[in-house]
Write an enzyme that holds these catalytic residues in place. Structure first.
Site, PDB file in Angstrom:
ATOM      1  N   ARG A  32       6.079  -2.663  10.679  1.00 37.58           N
ATOM      2  CA  ARG A  32       5.350  -3.018   9.709  1.00 37.58           C
ATOM      3  C   ARG A  32       5.700  -2.425   8.507  1.00 37.58           C
ATOM      4  O   ARG A  32       6.001  -0.925   8.591  1.00 37.58           O
ATOM      5  CB  ARG A  32       3.865  -2.704   9.866  1.00 37.58           C
ATOM      6  CG  ARG A  32       3.079  -4.122  10.687  1.00 37.58           C
ATOM      7  CD  ARG A  32       1.665  -3.449  11.059  1.00 37.58           C
ATOM      8  NE  ARG A  32       0.875  -2.847  10.172  1.00 37.58           N
ATOM      9  CZ  ARG A  32      -0.267  -2.604  10.351  1.00 37.58           C
ATOM     10  NH1 ARG A  32      -0.935  -3.019  11.320  1.00 37.58           N
ATOM     11  NH2 ARG A  32      -1.064  -1.725   9.470  1.00 37.58           N
TER      12      ARG A  32
ATOM     13  N   LYS B   2      -7.904   3.390  20.335  1.00 32.66           N
ATOM     14  CA  LYS B   2      -9.339   2.686  20.148  1.00 32.66           C
ATOM     15  C   LYS B   2      -9.522   1.295  20.524  1.00 32.66           C
ATOM     16  O   LYS B   2     -10.495   0.867  21.228  1.00 32.66           O
ATOM     17  CB  LYS B   2      -9.918   2.670  18.659  1.00 32.66           C
ATOM     18  CG  LYS B   2     -11.300   1.962  18.249  1.00 32.66           C
ATOM     19  CD  LYS B   2     -11.775   2.076  16.996  1.00 32.66           C
ATOM     20  CE  LYS B   2     -11.012   1.866  15.685  1.00 32.66           C
ATOM     21  NZ  LYS B   2     -11.090   0.215  15.860  1.00 32.66           N
TER      22      LYS B   2
ATOM     23  N   ARG C  36     -17.823   2.047   8.358  1.00 32.14           N
ATOM     24  CA  ARG C  36     -16.609   2.617   7.801  1.00 32.14           C
ATOM     25  C   ARG C  36     -16.986   3.837   6.532  1.00 32.14           C
ATOM     26  O   ARG C  36     -16.098   4.319   6.025  1.00 32.14           O
ATOM     27  CB  ARG C  36     -15.456   2.006   7.347  1.00 32.14           C
ATOM     28  CG  ARG C  36     -14.670   1.179   8.601  1.00 32.14           C
ATOM     29  CD  ARG C  36     -13.505   0.656   8.220  1.00 32.14           C
ATOM     30  NE  ARG C  36     -12.734  -0.076   9.230  1.00 32.14           N
ATOM     31  CZ  ARG C  36     -11.700  -0.666   9.119  1.00 32.14           C
ATOM     32  NH1 ARG C  36     -11.259  -1.097   8.015  1.00 32.14           N
ATOM     33  NH2 ARG C  36     -11.086  -1.399   9.952  1.00 32.14           N
TER      34      ARG C  36
ATOM     35  N   ARG D   1      -3.229   6.760   4.943  1.00 29.56           N
ATOM     36  CA  ARG D   1      -4.257   6.106   5.686  1.00 29.56           C
ATOM     37  C   ARG D   1      -4.876   7.049   6.418  1.00 29.56           C
ATOM     38  O   ARG D   1      -6.381   6.892   6.598  1.00 29.56           O
ATOM     39  CB  ARG D   1      -3.540   5.189   6.644  1.00 29.56           C
ATOM     40  CG  ARG D   1      -3.096   3.711   5.987  1.00 29.56           C
ATOM     41  CD  ARG D   1      -2.055   2.918   6.647  1.00 29.56           C
ATOM     42  NE  ARG D   1      -2.506   2.685   8.003  1.00 29.56           N
ATOM     43  CZ  ARG D   1      -1.805   2.169   9.015  1.00 29.56           C
ATOM     44  NH1 ARG D   1      -0.284   2.317   8.512  1.00 29.56           N
ATOM     45  NH2 ARG D   1      -2.117   1.782  10.107  1.00 29.56           N
TER      46      ARG D   1
END
Length: 304
Positions: A235, A95, A171, A246
């Site tokens: 990460r 994105k 969202r 997620r």
């Protein structure tokens, strides 16, 4: 919904090659020309250098010229409303890359809620201070704070004049509802679709260079040297278990948001290379702009 009526059902199937979807787009937007026909006639009546042409005759010639070219004059003086686009995609869907390509070509103001939040906190604003308090307690920032930040950004001059690209927001259904109540509705909702196994592979293979801040991928974009490879870090949440969690959250949220934008949603096949992904998006935006400009020109011509 937005002023233009759009039927995107014909282009929701995956397209692995650059495509030019066939759309039926329309818009009722138009703006008044800066020069009225009367003022243009007055200006044209003084351009002749022939002393034998009287002012009255000059006006008659000007009216004739204007009738012959009225569509061209009005179409060029009428500017269609700028694009208002929302884009959504799961983590590692590409994105961010597509946002860069869209803003580079179409000049839209790129608005990211995450970037706004970090900027407000860094600036020490009232919204930033309130948001920081929630974040330090490990709580989600309330919708009212984030929606206010987004609203203020969308009302800035560049967003109003050039159009906007709202990145990864709203969202949730409550955020989408709040934006609608404030009068912010998109012309198009772009959803990047990538298979979950591809997303997991993209995330798990990501690495960060702590020195340069550059993101690498062990498979798709490996480091240039062994020295760089040795210092790369991962990460803490770029693990298969956490990325699947997620993704589950993302899918739940996006399904709720899509209920607000069903009629203007275009699903893009996002597992191909970035150039082919953008070709799909570009075809839709170009068609939308073309139809909007044609509609604005025809509406302006009718005012003559």
């Amino acid at each position: 919904m937005a002023a233009c009526g759009v039927n995107f059902s014909t282009i929701t199937q995956p397209r692995p090659q650059p495509c030019s979807p066939s759309l039926s787009l329309s818009s009722s937007s138009s703006s008044s020309p800066t020069n009225s026909p009367k003022s243009l006639i007055s200006q044209l009546s003084f351009v002749s250098n022939n002393p034998n042409i009287s002012l009255r005759r000059g006006r008659t010639l000007a009216r004739s010229r204007l009738r012959a070219h009225n569509f061209k004059v009005m179409a060029s003086a009428t500017k269609p409303e700028p694009l208002k686009i929302m884009i959504s995609g799961a983590p590692a869907s590409g994105k961010g890359t597509q946002c860069e390509l869209i803003t580079q070509k179409y000049g839209l103001a790129h608005v990211s809620a995450g970037d706004l939040l970090r900027a407000e906190i860094a600036a020490g604003s009232e919204n930033g201070r309130r948001a920081k308090e929630f974040m330090e307690k490990g709580k989600l920032v309330p919708d009212e704070i984030v929606v206010t930040m987004v609203k203020e950004r969308l009302l800035q001059s560049d967003s109003q004049e050039n159009g906007w690209l709202l990145d990864g927001y709203p969202r949730s259904l409550s955020q989408a509802t709040a934006l609608k109540e404030l009068g912010f509705e998109p012309d198009l909702f772009i959803l990047l679709e990538v298979p979950e196994d591809t997303l997991v592979e993209r995330v798990v293979g990501r690495r960060l260079d702590p020195v340069t801040g550059k993101i690498y991928h062990l498979k798709y974009s490996p480091p240039e040297t062994e020295e760089i490879a040795a210092r790369l870090t991962q990460r803490f949440d770029d693990t298969e278990e956490k990325v699947k969690l997620r993704l589950r959250t993302h899918h739940q949220n996006v399904e709720a948001v899509l209920s607000m934008y069903t009629d203007i949603t275009i699903k893009i096949h996002g597992s191909v290379c970035k150039e082919e992904v953008f070709a799909q998006i570009d075809a839709v935006l170009a068609e939308l702009l073309e139809q909007r400009q044609a509609t604005s020109g025809s509406l302006a011509a009718k005012k003559m």
